[in-house]
Design an enzyme around this catalytic site. Sequence first.
Site, mmCIF file in Angstrom:
data_model
loop_
_atom_site.group_PDB
_atom_site.id
_atom_site.type_symbol
_atom_site.label_atom_id
_atom_site.label_comp_id
_atom_site.label_asym_id
_atom_site.label_seq_id
_atom_site.Cartn_x
_atom_site.Cartn_y
_atom_site.Cartn_z
ATOM 1 N N THR A 158 -7.541 6.686 11.229
ATOM 2 C CA THR A 158 -8.178 7.443 10.407
ATOM 3 C C THR A 158 -8.867 8.694 11.125
ATOM 4 O O THR A 158 -9.516 8.593 12.207
ATOM 5 C CB THR A 158 -8.984 6.982 9.253
ATOM 6 O OG1 THR A 158 -9.915 8.089 8.640
ATOM 7 C CG2 THR A 158 -10.119 6.226 9.957
ATOM 8 N N ASP B 109 -2.685 -12.308 5.116
ATOM 9 C CA ASP B 109 -4.214 -12.083 4.520
ATOM 10 C C ASP B 109 -5.029 -11.687 6.024
ATOM 11 O O ASP B 109 -5.183 -12.566 6.923
ATOM 12 C CB ASP B 109 -5.078 -13.024 3.837
ATOM 13 C CG ASP B 109 -6.242 -12.881 3.469
ATOM 14 O OD1 ASP B 109 -6.768 -11.858 3.926
ATOM 15 O OD2 ASP B 109 -6.715 -13.711 2.680
ATOM 16 N N TYR C 257 -2.162 1.995 12.154
ATOM 17 C CA TYR C 257 -2.743 3.178 11.454
ATOM 18 C C TYR C 257 -4.084 3.415 11.563
ATOM 19 O O TYR C 257 -5.149 2.358 11.173
ATOM 20 C CB TYR C 257 -2.198 3.524 10.129
ATOM 21 C CG TYR C 257 -0.657 3.678 10.199
ATOM 22 C CD1 TYR C 257 0.054 4.498 10.447
ATOM 23 C CD2 TYR C 257 -0.046 2.265 9.881
ATOM 24 C CE1 TYR C 257 1.459 4.359 10.266
ATOM 25 C CE2 TYR C 257 1.373 2.264 9.894
ATOM 26 C CZ TYR C 257 2.050 3.290 10.104
ATOM 27 O OH TYR C 257 3.487 3.071 10.297
ATOM 28 N N ALA D 252 -4.956 -2.151 5.200
ATOM 29 C CA ALA D 252 -6.485 -1.969 5.735
ATOM 30 C C ALA D 252 -7.418 -2.180 4.610
ATOM 31 O O ALA D 252 -6.985 -1.957 3.283
ATOM 32 C CB ALA D 252 -6.320 -0.443 6.310
ATOM 33 N N TYR E 257 -16.303 2.570 6.839
ATOM 34 C CA TYR E 257 -15.009 2.271 7.294
ATOM 35 C C TYR E 257 -14.644 3.277 8.255
ATOM 36 O O TYR E 257 -13.687 2.480 8.971
ATOM 37 C CB TYR E 257 -14.427 3.290 5.854
ATOM 38 C CG TYR E 257 -12.947 3.583 6.001
ATOM 39 C CD1 TYR E 257 -11.999 2.793 5.693
ATOM 40 C CD2 TYR E 257 -12.683 4.788 6.316
ATOM 41 C CE1 TYR E 257 -10.902 2.797 5.862
ATOM 42 C CE2 TYR E 257 -11.322 5.161 6.264
ATOM 43 C CZ TYR E 257 -10.281 4.103 6.272
ATOM 44 O OH TYR E 257 -9.071 4.649 6.357
ATOM 45 N N THR F 194 -9.551 -0.056 2.750
ATOM 46 C CA THR F 194 -9.704 1.550 2.629
ATOM 47 C C THR F 194 -10.515 1.977 1.424
ATOM 48 O O THR F 194 -10.573 3.172 1.233
ATOM 49 C CB THR F 194 -8.084 1.912 2.228
ATOM 50 O OG1 THR F 194 -7.886 1.184 0.995
ATOM 51 C CG2 THR F 194 -7.291 1.781 3.191
ATOM 52 N N LYS G 269 -12.770 1.217 11.440
ATOM 53 C CA LYS G 269 -11.150 1.710 11.945
ATOM 54 C C LYS G 269 -11.383 1.913 13.621
ATOM 55 O O LYS G 269 -10.479 1.781 14.248
ATOM 56 C CB LYS G 269 -10.691 2.762 10.951
ATOM 57 C CG LYS G 269 -10.525 2.641 9.486
ATOM 58 C CD LYS G 269 -9.581 1.619 9.405
ATOM 59 C CE LYS G 269 -8.042 2.080 9.677
ATOM 60 N NZ LYS G 269 -6.931 1.317 9.373
ATOM 61 N N GLY H 155 0.887 -1.128 0.087
ATOM 62 C CA GLY H 155 -0.144 -0.061 0.043
ATOM 63 C C GLY H 155 0.727 1.189 0.067
ATOM 64 O O GLY H 155 2.119 1.190 -0.161
ATOM 65 N N GLN H 156 0.248 2.363 0.115
ATOM 66 C CA GLN H 156 0.872 3.798 0.089
ATOM 67 C C GLN H 156 2.101 3.730 1.084
ATOM 68 O O GLN H 156 3.129 4.010 1.147
ATOM 69 C CB GLN H 156 0.034 4.924 -0.164
ATOM 70 C CG GLN H 156 -0.847 5.183 -1.020
ATOM 71 C CD GLN H 156 -1.710 6.164 -0.971
ATOM 72 O OE1 GLN H 156 -1.300 7.127 -1.666
ATOM 73 N NE2 GLN H 156 -2.552 6.504 -0.397
HETATM 74 P P1 NDP Z 1 -3.847 1.383 0.610
HETATM 75 O O1 NDP Z 1 -4.941 1.318 0.209
HETATM 76 O O2 NDP Z 1 -2.643 2.228 -0.300
HETATM 77 O O3 NDP Z 1 -3.267 0.242 0.995
HETATM 78 C C1 NDP Z 1 -3.944 -0.846 1.886
HETATM 79 C C2 NDP Z 1 -3.154 -2.161 1.824
HETATM 80 O O4 NDP Z 1 -3.801 -3.061 2.448
HETATM 81 C C3 NDP Z 1 -3.185 -2.719 0.372
HETATM 82 O O5 NDP Z 1 -1.629 -3.035 0.004
HETATM 83 C C4 NDP Z 1 -3.834 -4.095 0.455
HETATM 84 O O6 NDP Z 1 -3.322 -5.061 -0.350
HETATM 85 C C5 NDP Z 1 -3.774 -4.155 1.825
HETATM 86 N N1 NDP Z 1 -4.795 -5.021 2.081
HETATM 87 C C6 NDP Z 1 -6.251 -4.690 1.928
HETATM 88 N N2 NDP Z 1 -6.981 -5.836 2.435
HETATM 89 C C7 NDP Z 1 -6.091 -6.986 2.780
HETATM 90 C C8 NDP Z 1 -6.139 -8.054 3.215
HETATM 91 N N3 NDP Z 1 -7.553 -8.562 3.621
HETATM 92 N N4 NDP Z 1 -5.159 -8.651 3.844
HETATM 93 C C9 NDP Z 1 -3.754 -8.209 3.594
HETATM 94 N N5 NDP Z 1 -3.822 -6.917 2.995
HETATM 95 C C10 NDP Z 1 -4.896 -6.426 2.869
HETATM 96 O O7 NDP Z 1 -3.734 2.144 2.031
HETATM 97 P P2 NDP Z 1 -2.677 3.444 2.578
HETATM 98 O O8 NDP Z 1 -1.543 3.031 2.637
HETATM 99 O O9 NDP Z 1 -3.392 4.718 2.109
HETATM 100 O O10 NDP Z 1 -3.317 3.211 4.058
HETATM 101 C C11 NDP Z 1 -2.392 2.856 5.401
HETATM 102 C C12 NDP Z 1 -3.197 3.251 6.604
HETATM 103 O O11 NDP Z 1 -3.587 4.490 6.633
HETATM 104 C C13 NDP Z 1 -4.611 2.501 6.598
HETATM 105 O O12 NDP Z 1 -4.721 1.960 7.966
HETATM 106 C C14 NDP Z 1 -5.673 3.482 6.373
HETATM 107 O O13 NDP Z 1 -6.771 3.175 7.085
HETATM 108 C C15 NDP Z 1 -4.800 4.714 6.867
HETATM 109 N N6 NDP Z 1 -5.498 5.659 6.353
HETATM 110 C C16 NDP Z 1 -5.435 6.103 5.176
HETATM 111 C C17 NDP Z 1 -5.643 7.287 4.379
HETATM 112 C C18 NDP Z 1 -5.914 7.563 3.155
HETATM 113 O O14 NDP Z 1 -6.195 8.715 2.525
HETATM 114 N N7 NDP Z 1 -5.408 6.569 2.253
HETATM 115 C C19 NDP Z 1 -6.331 8.305 5.363
HETATM 116 C C20 NDP Z 1 -6.552 7.753 6.858
HETATM 117 C C21 NDP Z 1 -5.998 6.699 7.190
HETATM 118 P P3 NDP Z 1 -3.475 -5.308 -1.843
HETATM 119 O O15 NDP Z 1 -2.312 -4.371 -2.356
HETATM 120 O O16 NDP Z 1 -3.140 -6.606 -2.005
HETATM 121 O O17 NDP Z 1 -5.021 -4.786 -2.309
#
Ligand code: NDP
Length: 304
Positions: free
Chosen positions: A103, A38, A101, A62, A127, A64, A131, A8-9
């Site tokens: 939100t 997972d 993390y 997460a 969501y 998201t 969270k 993820g990001q």
């Molecule tokens: P991303 O959506 O970029 O990445 C989320 C990651 O979670 C992805 O790599 C995804 O995997 C993985 N994921 C989802 N479902 C599963 C699962 N069942 N098992 C394993 N992995 C899973 O999120 P961010 O990096 O942006 O967010 C990081 C944190 O910050 C999170 O906790 C989010 O709630 C929080 N946050 C984010 C905000 C935002 O604007 N993005 C705002 C506020 C809080 P895959 O690549 O395989 O899909």
Amino acid sequence: MLLFGPNGQVGWELRRALAPLGELIALDRLGRDGLRGDLTDSDAIANAIRTLQPDVIVNAAAYTAVDQAESEPELARLVNATAPGVMAELAREQNALLIHYSTDYVFDGSGDQPWHEDDPTSPLNVYGQTKWEGEEAIRAVDGNHLIFRTAWVYAARGHNFIRTIIRLACERDTLKVVNDQHGAPTGAEFIADVTAHAVRTAVTCPELRGIYHLTAAGETTWYEYARFVVEQVRAAGMPVRVAPEAIEAVDTDAFPTAARRPNNSRLEGYKLETTFGLKRPDWRSGVARALEEMAIPQKQGRAD
Ligand code: NDP
């Protein structure tokens, strides 16, 4: 250190930022060596932690998809609440530090002042609710943990507002962008760097456990943010069609979505800064830097 959600990001940047602290094992959904990350599978998460016995567990995974969560609440709950609760139990069992993390969506978005860590929560959507449940599950276990609430996350890699605005600005002559939601765009790079810094302190100071607000400093609206992005990429010579003046400010009602979103996403960063001895840079500096990374390769005609 064991990292969940490495693609993820934030997870991607954590791979870089945590690397100097020690051995880092990153587990995505598919996993490696028979171990899986997972988050819908609590047994797999528990098995990975018991097998690897990390000193630090970092959960960047997460569910998201904010609007989709309205129609998949059970899946969102499994990933955002149940799995973090399991990680917290296992972290306490293994005497490990858990980093998680959350939100700004745990708040209802009322008022115009930044939210403090102990302000009352009242999520407006599934969501945010799941969270919040994840936060509560970790707090209930009360092992060594840090929960960073962040907001409006972007990165040079991944799907986010900056990328959407650049794409639309290249395709269209005008844009409408919401101007009644307030927050601070926060770089995944910054979140990861702060995490690495805080981990070093928190490993030996369990009394620092708790929730911290982690965003860039300053505030803006999505509309002002979009204008900033368009101004910067135009100045860098990117061939965008939209002029900053052709971006129209609208209210949230102009774009009906499945999930309601908070108007006030300002998060107070004082506790983070004073506890860990950090200074939060203004949101513009991080966005400008990310735009350099995104826009310049396109300007030079390279694939991104
Ligand atoms: P991303 O959506 O970029 O990445 C989320 C990651 O979670 C992805 O790599 C995804 O995997 C993985 N994921 C989802 N479902 C599963 C699962 N069942 N098992 C394993 N992995 C899973 O999120 P961010 O990096 O942006 O967010 C990081 C944190 O910050 C999170 O906790 C989010 O709630 C929080 N946050 C984010 C905000 C935002 O604007 N993005 C705002 C506020 C809080 P895959 O690549 O395989 O899909």
